[in-house]
Scaffold this motif. Structure first.
Motif, PDB file in Angstrom:
ATOM      1  N   ASN A  68      20.643 -25.747 -21.768  1.00 18.35           N
ATOM      2  CA  ASN A  68      20.966 -24.861 -22.892  1.00 18.35           C
ATOM      3  C   ASN A  68      21.203 -23.470 -22.324  1.00 18.35           C
ATOM      4  O   ASN A  68      20.257 -22.762 -21.969  1.00 18.35           O
TER       5      ASN A  68
ATOM      6  N   ASN B 289      22.026 -20.875 -23.766  1.00 20.48           N
ATOM      7  CA  ASN B 289      21.661 -19.794 -24.683  1.00 20.48           C
ATOM      8  C   ASN B 289      20.164 -19.513 -24.723  1.00 20.48           C
ATOM      9  O   ASN B 289      19.697 -18.767 -25.586  1.00 20.48           O
TER      10      ASN B 289
ATOM     11  N   ASN C 139      16.606 -17.918 -24.189  1.00 25.36           N
ATOM     12  CA  ASN C 139      16.029 -16.612 -23.866  1.00 25.36           C
ATOM     13  C   ASN C 139      14.753 -16.808 -23.046  1.00 25.36           C
ATOM     14  O   ASN C 139      14.067 -17.823 -23.215  1.00 25.36           O
TER      15      ASN C 139
END
Length: 279
Positions: free
Chosen positions: A12, A14, A16
């Protein structure tokens, strides 16, 4: 990652970074006049943007794993209290160890084509209490243990999550003139809240006798383990997605004979080094 065609991992881009914050406080004190000791501690942690795995199965039976951030905080609190003291300047002493923990965790459960967030909250508390009698030739200990665990799930509920693991313990160590030592320990464990196959109590009893030989240069010891042939090892694991009870096989009853020989002591070694240096 398709190294294993039945267990595929998808990344993934994306994600954080997750941030974890930890705080701990500890207090200790002792009193030499009363031979007492006290310690307490508190630990807390809080994690934001926790990276959580998501797993699901395709119609072909392939397990797919990926990862995502959760927007809920993940936290835990853990407290401990330990205490030991002589009772009224006698040969008796008492010791206590208490522990309590509460926390939450996040997981994702697949329902149809969507993931549903599951929050798991766990709570556990335990107490270990012992009373000891000690003099020049004997040490006798009586005690008990209590451990309580519980868990709650927001997606689904399961029966019999709360469990108790309890034990009554005792041990004796006696020294007889002539270099003979007799020791024995017993542990009776019983459960509450487990399934019937795991709920059976058991008693673990060990005993040994030893004798010093050749002017205390050697010690011969005979010890028998699990005299009653009831040894059992049961553990419960509570995770975000499942509760698991496991009974492990144990060695069972056996007898061990040992002979320990002492070739010298630290005092003799020090004298030998001193003599060698003077030479």
């Amino acid at each position: 990652d398709n190294t294993n065609p039945l267990q595929r991992v998808e990344g993934n881009e994306n994600l954080n970074p997750e941030f974890s914050h930890n705080l701990s406080v500890e207090y200790r004190t002792n009193n030499r006049q009363t031979f007492s000791w006290f310690s307490s501690s508190l630990e807390a942690s809080y994690t934001t943007d926790k990276i959580v795995s998501k797993k699901y199965y395709t119609p072909e039976g392939v397990q797919v794993s990926t990862y995502d951030n959760t927007n809920k905080g993940v936290y835990s609190f853990n407290g401990r209290v330990m205490f030991n003291s002589v009772i009224a300047k006698s040969n008796f002493s008492i010791s206590s160890f208490s522990n309590v923990r509460y926390g939450n965790s996040i997981s994702y459960v697949r329902e149809g084509q969507d993931f549903v967030e599951n929050v798991t909250r766990t709570f556990s508390v335990s107490e270990n209490l012992r009373i000891t009698y000690r003099n020049d030739w004997a040490e006798i200990i009586l005690g008990g243990r209590v451990n309580y665990q519980d868990a709650w799930y927001t997606v689904s509920s399961m029966d019999k999550i709360a469990t108790w693991t309890n034990a009554v313990t005792g041990s004796a160590n006696i020294t007889i003139p002539g270099g003979v030592n007799i020791s024995s320990d017993i542990n009776h464990t019983f459960y509450i809240g487990y399934d019937d196959n795991y709920n059976k109590p058991y008693t673990m009893w060990n005993a040994s006798v030893s004798k010093t030989l050749f002017k205390e240069s050697a010690t011969l010891k005979v010890k028998i383990y699990d005299i009653l042939k009831q040894a059992k090892n049961l553990t419960r694991t509570t995770t975000e997605n499942y509760v698991q009870d496991v009974i492990n096989n144990t060695l069972g009853q056996y007898v061990m004979v040992t002979l320990t020989w002492r070739f010298g002591n630290f005092g003799d070694m020090k004298n030998m080094r001193r003599g060698h240096g003077m030479g």
